[in-house]
Design a protein around this motif. Structure first.
Motif, PDB file in Angstrom:
ATOM      1  N   LEU A  41       0.842  -1.194   0.000  1.00 52.15           N
ATOM      2  CA  LEU A  41       0.000   0.000   0.000  1.00 52.15           C
ATOM      3  C   LEU A  41       0.881   1.249   0.000  1.00 52.15           C
ATOM      4  N   LEU A  42       1.916   1.274   0.835  1.00 53.35           N
ATOM      5  CA  LEU A  42       2.825   2.412   0.884  1.00 53.35           C
ATOM      6  C   LEU A  42       3.544   2.595  -0.447  1.00 53.35           C
ATOM      7  N   TYR A  43       3.999   1.482  -1.025  1.00 55.75           N
ATOM      8  CA  TYR A  43       4.682   1.581  -2.321  1.00 55.75           C
ATOM      9  C   TYR A  43       3.751   2.179  -3.374  1.00 55.75           C
ATOM     10  N   MET A  44       2.488   1.783  -3.327  1.00 57.57           N
ATOM     11  CA  MET A  44       1.513   2.290  -4.292  1.00 57.57           C
ATOM     12  C   MET A  44       1.271   3.781  -4.078  1.00 57.57           C
ATOM     13  N   LEU A  45       1.167   4.192  -2.821  1.00 59.53           N
ATOM     14  CA  LEU A  45       0.951   5.602  -2.516  1.00 59.53           C
ATOM     15  C   LEU A  45       2.124   6.449  -3.006  1.00 59.53           C
ATOM     16  N   TRP A  46       3.328   5.984  -2.751  1.00 66.74           N
ATOM     17  CA  TRP A  46       4.515   6.727  -3.196  1.00 66.74           C
ATOM     18  C   TRP A  46       4.571   6.791  -4.724  1.00 66.74           C
ATOM     19  N   ALA A  47       4.396   5.632  -5.344  1.00 61.32           N
ATOM     20  CA  ALA A  47       4.502   5.583  -6.808  1.00 61.32           C
ATOM     21  C   ALA A  47       3.458   6.474  -7.474  1.00 61.32           C
ATOM     22  N   THR A  48       2.247   6.438  -6.960  1.00 64.31           N
ATOM     23  CA  THR A  48       1.165   7.198  -7.576  1.00 64.31           C
ATOM     24  C   THR A  48       1.362   8.699  -7.409  1.00 64.31           C
ATOM     25  N   THR A  49       1.596   9.136  -6.178  1.00 65.87           N
ATOM     26  CA  THR A  49       1.705  10.575  -5.934  1.00 65.87           C
ATOM     27  C   THR A  49       2.983  11.161  -6.533  1.00 65.87           C
ATOM     28  N   GLN A  50       4.088  10.450  -6.421  1.00 65.37           N
ATOM     29  CA  GLN A  50       5.358  10.978  -6.922  1.00 65.37           C
ATOM     30  C   GLN A  50       5.459  10.910  -8.449  1.00 65.37           C
ATOM     31  N   HIS A  51       4.597  10.126  -9.068  1.00 65.53           N
ATOM     32  CA  HIS A  51       4.549  10.071 -10.528  1.00 65.53           C
ATOM     33  C   HIS A  51       4.288  11.461 -11.104  1.00 65.53           C
ATOM     34  N   TYR A  52       3.492  12.250 -10.408  1.00 69.80           N
ATOM     35  CA  TYR A  52       3.120  13.571 -10.915  1.00 69.80           C
ATOM     36  C   TYR A  52       4.290  14.547 -10.886  1.00 69.80           C
ATOM     37  N   ALA A  53       5.341  14.220 -10.120  1.00 69.00           N
ATOM     38  CA  ALA A  53       6.570  15.018 -10.142  1.00 69.00           C
ATOM     39  C   ALA A  53       7.590  14.399 -11.074  1.00 69.00           C
ATOM     40  N   ASP A  54       7.866  13.119 -10.869  1.00 68.06           N
ATOM     41  CA  ASP A  54       8.950  12.455 -11.595  1.00 68.06           C
ATOM     42  C   ASP A  54       8.662  12.332 -13.089  1.00 68.06           C
ATOM     43  N   PHE A  55       7.383  12.215 -13.443  1.00 63.55           N
ATOM     44  CA  PHE A  55       6.993  12.104 -14.853  1.00 63.55           C
ATOM     45  C   PHE A  55       6.123  13.289 -15.265  1.00 63.55           C
ATOM     46  N   GLY A  56       6.452  14.440 -14.679  1.00 67.65           N
ATOM     47  CA  GLY A  56       5.669  15.638 -14.950  1.00 67.65           C
ATOM     48  C   GLY A  56       5.642  16.024 -16.421  1.00 67.65           C
TER      49      GLY A  56
ATOM     50  N   ILE B  26      -7.564   9.844  -7.215  1.00 69.18           N
ATOM     51  CA  ILE B  26      -6.623   8.931  -6.570  1.00 69.18           C
ATOM     52  C   ILE B  26      -7.161   8.466  -5.224  1.00 69.18           C
ATOM     53  N   LYS B  27      -7.719   9.396  -4.447  1.00 70.77           N
ATOM     54  CA  LYS B  27      -8.288   9.011  -3.147  1.00 70.77           C
ATOM     55  C   LYS B  27      -9.444   8.039  -3.323  1.00 70.77           C
ATOM     56  N   THR B  28     -10.305   8.302  -4.283  1.00 71.40           N
ATOM     57  CA  THR B  28     -11.442   7.409  -4.511  1.00 71.40           C
ATOM     58  C   THR B  28     -10.977   6.005  -4.875  1.00 71.40           C
ATOM     59  N   ILE B  29     -10.046   5.902  -5.805  1.00 74.73           N
ATOM     60  CA  ILE B  29      -9.551   4.596  -6.268  1.00 74.73           C
ATOM     61  C   ILE B  29      -8.879   3.819  -5.140  1.00 74.73           C
ATOM     62  N   ILE B  30      -7.998   4.490  -4.407  1.00 74.07           N
ATOM     63  CA  ILE B  30      -7.230   3.779  -3.370  1.00 74.07           C
ATOM     64  C   ILE B  30      -8.085   3.486  -2.148  1.00 74.07           C
ATOM     65  N   LEU B  31      -8.834   4.454  -1.666  1.00 75.24           N
ATOM     66  CA  LEU B  31      -9.615   4.235  -0.453  1.00 75.24           C
ATOM     67  C   LEU B  31     -10.712   3.192  -0.666  1.00 75.24           C
ATOM     68  N   ARG B  32     -11.342   3.201  -1.829  1.00 78.63           N
ATOM     69  CA  ARG B  32     -12.337   2.155  -2.120  1.00 78.63           C
ATOM     70  C   ARG B  32     -11.654   0.805  -2.280  1.00 78.63           C
ATOM     71  N   GLY B  33     -10.476   0.815  -2.885  1.00 78.40           N
ATOM     72  CA  GLY B  33      -9.754  -0.438  -3.099  1.00 78.40           C
ATOM     73  C   GLY B  33      -9.346  -1.132  -1.824  1.00 78.40           C
ATOM     74  N   ILE B  34      -9.056  -0.353  -0.759  1.00 77.11           N
ATOM     75  CA  ILE B  34      -8.642  -0.976   0.495  1.00 77.11           C
ATOM     76  C   ILE B  34      -9.805  -1.065   1.490  1.00 77.11           C
ATOM     77  N   GLY B  35     -11.011  -0.738   1.012  1.00 80.42           N
ATOM     78  CA  GLY B  35     -12.188  -0.885   1.854  1.00 80.42           C
ATOM     79  C   GLY B  35     -12.293   0.118   2.972  1.00 80.42           C
ATOM     80  N   ALA B  36     -11.678   1.311   2.754  1.00 80.41           N
ATOM     81  CA  ALA B  36     -11.700   2.324   3.802  1.00 80.41           C
ATOM     82  C   ALA B  36     -12.856   3.297   3.633  1.00 80.41           C
ATOM     83  N   THR B  37     -13.571   3.209   2.513  1.00 78.61           N
ATOM     84  CA  THR B  37     -14.698   4.087   2.273  1.00 78.61           C
ATOM     85  C   THR B  37     -15.677   3.378   1.344  1.00 78.61           C
ATOM     86  N   GLU B  38     -16.898   3.877   1.320  1.00 78.13           N
ATOM     87  CA  GLU B  38     -17.918   3.275   0.462  1.00 78.13           C
ATOM     88  C   GLU B  38     -17.692   3.668  -1.000  1.00 78.13           C
TER      89      GLU B  38
END
Length: 215
Positions: free
Chosen positions: A164-179, A203-215
């Motif tokens: 989960l942490l790796y996914m969070l880093w990869a997703t958010t940092q993509h917007y800088a590293d591959f700007g 991104i929040k919708t995809i990840i939070l729904r994927g880990i069952g943290a929100t409806e």
């Protein structure tokens, strides 16, 4: 006569000038290291970008490696501050959601620092391996404990916290590293305010729904 611990105006002014000079140098170094890498960057080039004599650079940062480590440490400290949200949040929806928001803003405002970190790690971390083995490892283990607690409390799906942490880093940092890639796919223009907010929301919708943290 009563003693006072307050710094003299002269000392305060000198401290401020030093802080301003170091901030200027670090900003220039981020840009140069992001574009040229550690090997391609020179102290003279960094001095030119900062608009300072090379001697000034060596006064504040005697070696290129010391300056490079400061650049890397700066972006990591900014990331660490964003992660404080984990410890303060009531649950994963609030904690991870706010963490995504913070990391996306960092990618928007500190893209060069993120690129320096990414390049260093992709080359086997020749300069900061010790940093990865200590500070980053300790930080990661601490966040894993928080996520595991949320899982145990039934607040989210039983997933592996590391991935989960790796996914969070990869997703958010993509917007800088591959700007540049994102700008190109956006018609050749950087994302505007509305597009950044839409990116964070999606991104929040995809990840939070994927880990069952929100409806």
């Amino acid at each position: 006569m009563a003693e006072t611990s307050a710094a003299s105006p002269k000392a305060t002014s000198k401290k401020m000038r030093r802080q301003e000079a170091e901030a200027l140098i670090l900003s220039a170094a981020e840009k140069v290291f992001a574009e040229a890498g550690f090997g391609g960057a020179t102290m003279q080039l960094i001095a030119d970008v900062a608009g300072l004599p090379k001697a000034n650079l060596h006064y504040y940062f005697p070696t290129k490696e010391l300056l490079y480590r400061q650049v890397v440490q700066k972006i990591f400290q900014i990331w660490l501050q964003a992660a404080d949200i984990f410890d303060q949040a009531d649950g994963p929806e609030e904690g991870i959601g706010a963490y995504i928001d913070a990391k996306m803003e960092i990618s928007r405002r500190h893209a060069d620092g993120s690129k320096v970190w990414a390049s260093e790690v992709m080359h086997g971390a020749p300069v900061i391996q010790d940093y990865l083995e200590t500070t980053l490892t300790d930080w990661t283990n601490g966040r894993i404990e928080v996520i595991e607690r949320w899982i145990a409390e039934g607040r989210m799906a039983p997933i592996d916290p590391r991935h989960l942490l790796y996914m969070l880093w990869a997703t958010t940092q993509h917007y800088a590293d591959f700007g540049h890639q994102i700008d190109t796919l956006n018609g050749g223009s950087p994302l505007n305010d509305k597009q950044w907010e839409a990116a964070k929301s999606n991104i929040k919708t995809i990840i939070l729904r994927g880990i069952g943290a929100t409806e």
